[in-house]
Design a protein around this motif. Structure first.
Motif, PDB file in Angstrom:
ATOM      1  N   ILE A 261     -34.510 -15.925 -17.077  1.00 24.64           N
ATOM      2  CA  ILE A 261     -35.636 -16.479 -17.826  1.00 24.64           C
ATOM      3  C   ILE A 261     -35.222 -16.545 -19.295  1.00 24.64           C
ATOM      4  O   ILE A 261     -34.896 -15.515 -19.898  1.00 24.64           O
ATOM      5  CB  ILE A 261     -36.891 -15.605 -17.643  1.00 24.64           C
ATOM      6  N   ASN A 262     -35.183 -17.764 -19.829  1.00 28.25           N
ATOM      7  CA  ASN A 262     -34.775 -17.975 -21.215  1.00 28.25           C
ATOM      8  C   ASN A 262     -35.995 -18.326 -22.050  1.00 28.25           C
ATOM      9  O   ASN A 262     -36.803 -19.154 -21.630  1.00 28.25           O
ATOM     10  CB  ASN A 262     -33.799 -19.156 -21.322  1.00 28.25           C
ATOM     11  N   ARG A 263     -36.119 -17.708 -23.215  1.00 30.49           N
ATOM     12  CA  ARG A 263     -37.195 -18.096 -24.136  1.00 30.49           C
ATOM     13  C   ARG A 263     -36.614 -18.653 -25.431  1.00 30.49           C
ATOM     14  O   ARG A 263     -35.859 -17.981 -26.122  1.00 30.49           O
ATOM     15  CB  ARG A 263     -38.122 -16.944 -24.492  1.00 30.49           C
ATOM     16  N   TYR A 264     -36.971 -19.891 -25.731  1.00 33.22           N
ATOM     17  CA  TYR A 264     -36.558 -20.560 -26.957  1.00 33.22           C
ATOM     18  C   TYR A 264     -37.746 -20.615 -27.893  1.00 33.22           C
ATOM     19  O   TYR A 264     -38.851 -20.951 -27.461  1.00 33.22           O
ATOM     20  CB  TYR A 264     -36.143 -22.009 -26.671  1.00 33.22           C
ATOM     21  N   ILE A 265     -37.513 -20.310 -29.180  1.00 34.90           N
ATOM     22  CA  ILE A 265     -38.516 -20.603 -30.191  1.00 34.90           C
ATOM     23  C   ILE A 265     -37.934 -21.744 -31.023  1.00 34.90           C
ATOM     24  O   ILE A 265     -36.742 -22.068 -30.877  1.00 34.90           O
ATOM     25  CB  ILE A 265     -38.856 -19.351 -31.045  1.00 34.90           C
TER      26      ILE A 265
ATOM     27  N   VAL B 168     -32.309 -29.980 -10.575  1.00 32.97           N
ATOM     28  CA  VAL B 168     -31.496 -29.346  -9.533  1.00 32.97           C
ATOM     29  C   VAL B 168     -30.061 -29.820  -9.733  1.00 32.97           C
ATOM     30  O   VAL B 168     -29.807 -31.025  -9.800  1.00 32.97           O
ATOM     31  CB  VAL B 168     -32.001 -29.722  -8.125  1.00 32.97           C
ATOM     32  N   TRP B 169     -29.149 -28.864  -9.892  1.00 33.79           N
ATOM     33  CA  TRP B 169     -27.732 -29.152 -10.145  1.00 33.79           C
ATOM     34  C   TRP B 169     -26.916 -28.584  -9.016  1.00 33.79           C
ATOM     35  O   TRP B 169     -26.972 -27.391  -8.770  1.00 33.79           O
ATOM     36  CB  TRP B 169     -27.243 -28.481 -11.421  1.00 33.79           C
ATOM     37  N   GLY B 170     -26.149 -29.411  -8.373  1.00 32.87           N
ATOM     38  CA  GLY B 170     -25.373 -28.871  -7.270  1.00 32.87           C
ATOM     39  C   GLY B 170     -24.003 -29.497  -7.169  1.00 32.87           C
ATOM     40  O   GLY B 170     -23.619 -30.341  -7.983  1.00 32.87           O
TER      41      GLY B 170
ATOM     42  N   ASP C   3     -21.427 -31.285  -9.652  1.00 33.40           N
ATOM     43  CA  ASP C   3     -21.933 -31.161 -11.024  1.00 33.40           C
ATOM     44  C   ASP C   3     -22.108 -29.708 -11.466  1.00 33.40           C
ATOM     45  O   ASP C   3     -22.393 -29.439 -12.635  1.00 33.40           O
ATOM     46  CB  ASP C   3     -23.281 -31.882 -11.161  1.00 33.40           C
ATOM     47  N   ARG C   4     -21.919 -28.799 -10.545  1.00 29.60           N
ATOM     48  CA  ARG C   4     -22.229 -27.395 -10.780  1.00 29.60           C
ATOM     49  C   ARG C   4     -21.439 -26.788 -11.954  1.00 29.60           C
ATOM     50  O   ARG C   4     -21.941 -25.902 -12.649  1.00 29.60           O
ATOM     51  CB  ARG C   4     -21.949 -26.659  -9.460  1.00 29.60           C
ATOM     52  N   LEU C   5     -20.221 -27.238 -12.164  1.00 27.01           N
ATOM     53  CA  LEU C   5     -19.381 -26.643 -13.218  1.00 27.01           C
ATOM     54  C   LEU C   5     -19.297 -27.497 -14.482  1.00 27.01           C
ATOM     55  O   LEU C   5     -18.410 -27.302 -15.319  1.00 27.01           O
ATOM     56  CB  LEU C   5     -17.986 -26.342 -12.679  1.00 27.01           C
TER      57      LEU C   5
ATOM     58  N   TYR D  19     -20.053 -28.660 -18.203  1.00 28.35           N
ATOM     59  CA  TYR D  19     -20.536 -28.084 -19.456  1.00 28.35           C
ATOM     60  C   TYR D  19     -21.958 -28.575 -19.699  1.00 28.35           C
ATOM     61  O   TYR D  19     -22.290 -29.725 -19.359  1.00 28.35           O
ATOM     62  CB  TYR D  19     -19.635 -28.493 -20.622  1.00 28.35           C
ATOM     63  N   HIS D  20     -22.782 -27.683 -20.263  1.00 28.27           N
ATOM     64  CA  HIS D  20     -24.153 -28.067 -20.573  1.00 28.27           C
ATOM     65  C   HIS D  20     -24.675 -27.196 -21.705  1.00 28.27           C
ATOM     66  O   HIS D  20     -24.115 -26.121 -21.983  1.00 28.27           O
ATOM     67  CB  HIS D  20     -25.035 -27.942 -19.327  1.00 28.27           C
ATOM     68  N   GLY D  21     -25.733 -27.646 -22.342  1.00 26.42           N
ATOM     69  CA  GLY D  21     -26.320 -26.901 -23.456  1.00 26.42           C
ATOM     70  C   GLY D  21     -27.668 -27.486 -23.822  1.00 26.42           C
ATOM     71  O   GLY D  21     -28.149 -28.424 -23.179  1.00 26.42           O
TER      72      GLY D  21
ATOM     73  N   GLN E 192     -43.183 -22.101 -28.011  1.00 27.01           N
ATOM     74  CA  GLN E 192     -41.972 -21.684 -27.308  1.00 27.01           C
ATOM     75  C   GLN E 192     -41.673 -22.596 -26.124  1.00 27.01           C
ATOM     76  O   GLN E 192     -42.520 -23.335 -25.634  1.00 27.01           O
ATOM     77  CB  GLN E 192     -42.104 -20.234 -26.825  1.00 27.01           C
ATOM     78  N   ARG E 193     -40.426 -22.515 -25.715  1.00 28.11           N
ATOM     79  CA  ARG E 193     -39.998 -23.146 -24.465  1.00 28.11           C
ATOM     80  C   ARG E 193     -39.488 -22.039 -23.559  1.00 28.11           C
ATOM     81  O   ARG E 193     -38.710 -21.186 -24.012  1.00 28.11           O
ATOM     82  CB  ARG E 193     -38.881 -24.148 -24.722  1.00 28.11           C
ATOM     83  N   ILE E 194     -39.946 -22.045 -22.325  1.00 28.84           N
ATOM     84  CA  ILE E 194     -39.456 -21.078 -21.340  1.00 28.84           C
ATOM     85  C   ILE E 194     -38.696 -21.858 -20.280  1.00 28.84           C
ATOM     86  O   ILE E 194     -39.156 -22.911 -19.824  1.00 28.84           O
ATOM     87  CB  ILE E 194     -40.627 -20.329 -20.662  1.00 28.84           C
TER      88      ILE E 194
ATOM     89  N   PHE F 104     -32.832 -20.583 -11.363  1.00 28.07           N
ATOM     90  CA  PHE F 104     -32.669 -19.877 -10.081  1.00 28.07           C
ATOM     91  C   PHE F 104     -31.254 -20.087  -9.585  1.00 28.07           C
ATOM     92  O   PHE F 104     -30.761 -21.219  -9.557  1.00 28.07           O
ATOM     93  CB  PHE F 104     -33.649 -20.440  -9.043  1.00 28.07           C
ATOM     94  N   ARG F 105     -30.629 -18.985  -9.197  1.00 28.67           N
ATOM     95  CA  ARG F 105     -29.234 -19.031  -8.768  1.00 28.67           C
ATOM     96  C   ARG F 105     -29.002 -18.159  -7.544  1.00 28.67           C
ATOM     97  O   ARG F 105     -29.719 -17.188  -7.341  1.00 28.67           O
ATOM     98  CB  ARG F 105     -28.321 -18.492  -9.886  1.00 28.67           C
ATOM     99  N   THR F 106     -27.977 -18.505  -6.792  1.00 31.93           N
ATOM    100  CA  THR F 106     -27.452 -17.583  -5.800  1.00 31.93           C
ATOM    101  C   THR F 106     -26.213 -16.994  -6.465  1.00 31.93           C
ATOM    102  O   THR F 106     -25.209 -17.676  -6.621  1.00 31.93           O
ATOM    103  CB  THR F 106     -27.092 -18.313  -4.494  1.00 31.93           C
TER     104      THR F 106
HETATM  105  C1  MD3 Z   1     -25.870 -27.841 -15.339  1.00 30.62           C
HETATM  106  N1  MD3 Z   1     -29.979 -22.831 -19.475  1.00 30.62           N
HETATM  107  O1  MD3 Z   1     -29.372 -20.382 -18.526  1.00 30.62           O
HETATM  108  S1  MD3 Z   1     -31.022 -25.034 -17.630  1.00 30.62           S
HETATM  109  C2  MD3 Z   1     -28.425 -21.209 -18.625  1.00 30.62           C
HETATM  110  O2  MD3 Z   1     -32.496 -24.972 -20.563  1.00 30.62           O
HETATM  111  C3  MD3 Z   1     -28.708 -22.558 -19.167  1.00 30.62           C
HETATM  112  O3  MD3 Z   1     -32.249 -22.857 -20.734  1.00 30.62           O
HETATM  113  C4  MD3 Z   1     -30.390 -24.081 -20.058  1.00 30.62           C
HETATM  114  O4  MD3 Z   1     -27.818 -23.325 -19.329  1.00 30.62           O
HETATM  115  C5  MD3 Z   1     -31.820 -23.969 -20.461  1.00 30.62           C
HETATM  116  O5  MD3 Z   1     -27.269 -20.965 -18.254  1.00 30.62           O
HETATM  117  C6  MD3 Z   1     -30.181 -25.220 -19.156  1.00 30.62           C
HETATM  118  C7  MD3 Z   1     -30.148 -26.142 -16.702  1.00 30.62           C
HETATM  119  C8  MD3 Z   1     -28.795 -25.826 -16.174  1.00 30.62           C
HETATM  120  C9  MD3 Z   1     -28.425 -24.591 -15.712  1.00 30.62           C
HETATM  121  C10 MD3 Z   1     -27.184 -24.439 -15.135  1.00 30.62           C
HETATM  122  C11 MD3 Z   1     -26.313 -25.519 -14.992  1.00 30.62           C
HETATM  123  C12 MD3 Z   1     -27.959 -26.876 -16.045  1.00 30.62           C
HETATM  124  C13 MD3 Z   1     -26.715 -26.752 -15.467  1.00 30.62           C
HETATM  125  C14 MD3 Z   1     -25.052 -25.421 -14.371  1.00 30.62           C
HETATM  126  C15 MD3 Z   1     -24.254 -26.514 -14.239  1.00 30.62           C
HETATM  127  C16 MD3 Z   1     -24.650 -27.735 -14.736  1.00 30.62           C
END
Ligand code: MD3
Ligand code: FE
Length: 224
Positions: free
Chosen positions: A130-134, A188-190, A193-195, A197-199, A214-216, A220-222
């Protein structure tokens, strides 16, 4: 008389179904389910409150010594933490000394329903970060590589203030695509595309009627 006669011209006979597509494709095996979480909110938010009462948000320090602008918590069997010695999943929350709070049933069901909608039938997450952005918080380009298997997808739920998500390539320097993520959207990322880079770009100041300033984001991961 001509009741049996077929219509002269049925403009829609060969057309695609008229509904908007449920899943908006952003990568080969990634898609956005716009507003998918909205009908779940009344059950999701109280469950979130109880998770946070047991495992409060905290700002973590990366191995490089930087304090993350995003505050984190987790629920489920495994939670994610980082400190000067590295990133890891653990069963115990190092801040409380207790196991992470259980994943609420409504979290699990929402994650499964979204994964199914995107074509991943048997998604069984054991971790929810769970990520919280302000306003001003961001997440720099990174890959998620701490999970034991990359076969399962990651399901992400965005709530509150909007974000501009960066969907990159397989090298940090690859050009990334910008995808706006709004309150209630699920991604949903699978597979391939799973690896990637993202931000997330710095969150702009604003007020959300339901979540405030805020943004929450749940992911969900295995992991195990
Ligand atoms: C794409 N969180 O918690 S969620 C993270 O919005 C993270 O808080 C971001 O990156 C957030 O690690 C993006 C979407 C996300 C999560 C995992 C990914 C996108 C992804 C893995 C691979 C590709
Ligand atoms: Fe990530």
């Amino acid at each position: 008389m001509n009741a049996m006669k077929p219509p002269l011209l049925d403009l829609f006979a060969d057309a695609e179904p008229q509904q908007a597509p449920r899943c908006e494709q952003i990568g080969e095996q990634s898609c956005v389910l716009r507003g998918f979480a909205l009908p779940w909110l009344d059950r999701l938010l109280p469950a979130l409150e109880s998770v946070l009462a047991a495992a409060p948000f905290r700002q973590m320090v990366t191995p490089g010594g930087f304090t993350m602008s995003v505050a984190l918590s987790s629920c489920g069997t495994l939670g994610w933490t980082t400190d000067r010695s590295g990133y890891r999943y653990s069963r115990i929350d190092p801040q409380t000394g207790h196991p992470w709070p259980a994943m609420p049933e409504v979290f699990f069901q929402l994650a499964q329903a979204a994964a199914r909608e995107a074509g991943f039938a048997e998604f069984v997450p054991d971790a929810c970060l769970i990520n919280r952005y302000i306003p001003g918080s961001k997440m720099s380009l990174h890959q998620d590589k701490n999970e034991n298997s990359y076969a399962a997808p990651i399901v992400s739920v965005s709530l509150g203030l909007p974000a501009m998500f960066l969907f990159g390539g397989f090298e940090r320097s690859d050009k990334s695509r910008r995808v706006p993520l709004l309150h209630g959207d699920i991604v949903v990322w699978g597979g391939v595309d799973r690896l990637r880079y993202h931000g997330v770009l710095p969150i702009k100041p604003g007020h959300h009627p339901r979540l405030g300033e805020q943004r929450i984001n749940f992911t969900f991961r295995t992991a195990g």
